[in-house]
Design an enzyme around this catalytic site. Sequence first.
Site, short mmCIF file in Angstrom:
data_model
loop_
_atom_site.label_atom_id
_atom_site.label_comp_id
_atom_site.label_asym_id
_atom_site.label_seq_id
_atom_site.Cartn_x
_atom_site.Cartn_y
_atom_site.Cartn_z
N HIS A 261 44.25 47.62 34.83
CA HIS A 261 44.81 48.70 35.64
C HIS A 261 46.26 48.36 35.96
CE1 HIS A 261 44.32 45.97 39.00
NE2 HIS A 261 43.04 45.84 38.71
N SER B 99 39.74 46.96 39.84
CA SER B 99 38.78 47.60 38.93
C SER B 99 37.58 48.11 39.71
CB SER B 99 38.37 46.63 37.82
OG SER B 99 38.09 45.39 38.37
N GLN C 127 42.66 33.39 45.68
CA GLN C 127 42.69 32.89 44.30
C GLN C 127 44.06 32.25 44.03
OE1 GLN C 127 40.88 34.77 40.70
NE2 GLN C 127 42.93 35.54 40.36
N HIS D 73 47.37 44.80 36.78
CA HIS D 73 47.57 43.89 35.64
C HIS D 73 48.88 44.21 34.92
CE1 HIS D 73 43.02 44.09 35.81
NE2 HIS D 73 43.25 42.81 35.94
N MET E 63 40.23 39.69 33.37
CA MET E 63 38.84 39.89 32.93
C MET E 63 38.71 41.29 32.31
SD MET E 63 36.42 37.76 35.45
CE MET E 63 36.27 38.95 36.74
O1 PAF Z 1 41.67 37.47 38.67
C1 PAF Z 1 40.91 37.50 37.68
O2 PAF Z 1 40.83 38.49 36.97
C2 PAF Z 1 40.07 36.28 37.34
O3 PAF Z 1 39.62 35.66 38.49
C3 PAF Z 1 40.78 35.30 36.41
C4 PAF Z 1 42.01 34.68 37.06
C5 PAF Z 1 41.19 36.00 35.13
C6 PAF Z 1 39.83 34.16 36.05
O4 PAF Z 1 38.69 34.63 35.39
#
Ligand code: PAF
Length: 284
Positions: free
Chosen positions: A34, A186, A153, A37, A30
């Site tokens: 940082h 973030s 997630q 990622h 999103m």
């Molecule tokens: O982890 C995230 O940044 C979000 O939940 C994702 C997987 C990009 C879905 O919007």
Amino acid sequence: MEIITRQQKMASVAKKLRRENRVLGFVPTMGALHEGHLSLIQKARQMTDEVIVSIFVNPTQFNEGTDFEAYPRDLTADAEILSPFDVDYIYAPDSSEVYGDEYSTFVTVDDIADKLEGSSRPGHFRGVATIVTILFNTIRPDFAFFGQKDAQQVAVIRRLVRDLRFDTEIIVLPIVREDSGLARSSRNERLSAADRKSAAVIFRALSAANEMAMDGERSAGNITDKVREVIETEPSGSIDYIALVNKESLDPIEKIGKEPALLAVAVRFGDIRLIDNIVLNEEE
Ligand code: PAF
């Protein structure tokens, strides 16, 4: 690095690459990029031929409109962060491109999506499962990369991929931490300097629990009590939950057995709610 904003263009570029037998690596984000990622992107670079990073602040996974509006958005800054990492494509659609007029299809992963984060953020994982489905259908990646920081997630997406038979392998990378031990997020930027320091207590608590488990402690009650005791040494933190659960089903466990156990916590510092976790009893 090409920036693509149109869904059809992204789909046709990905299709062409697949026809050329290129292995596609996908890192959904999103934005507000940082180190966490970047570790996913580096792994994608090592494992795949084409690295596609999506940057899309997904409205359907936010419970409160104000959080969605306040979420940091700076595509130019994110693209600059990505420039040394040899990313091939950034996919940065706007909301109307993803959720067109009269959008009405949502993906719900039952049960595991309702636990832990799901109870304080109803509908959150429905939004995540829906956007991941849309993005996977657009790109059809061979590999998609996620961080262990968002352990629930990961469990939801693994289940989604298994149940809907996506032909994408999910790669999960370890949590990246600041020097203090605080998990990179973030949200850390929005902590006051004092809270950012205090929030390091979360990792101290998880580490103490890990040591107990390595020393043979098996009782979930004893382990979670220890986590609570350590976190409570920081009066500015307010515990939302501490849970010891099966890593895949997220069902609570009373005694650690042979299966890896996920110790997950959510703690508030001021307005900022932080999550973190550690896997106990996992073979390297
Ligand atoms: O982890 C995230 O940044 C979000 O939940 C994702 C997987 C990009 C879905 O919007």
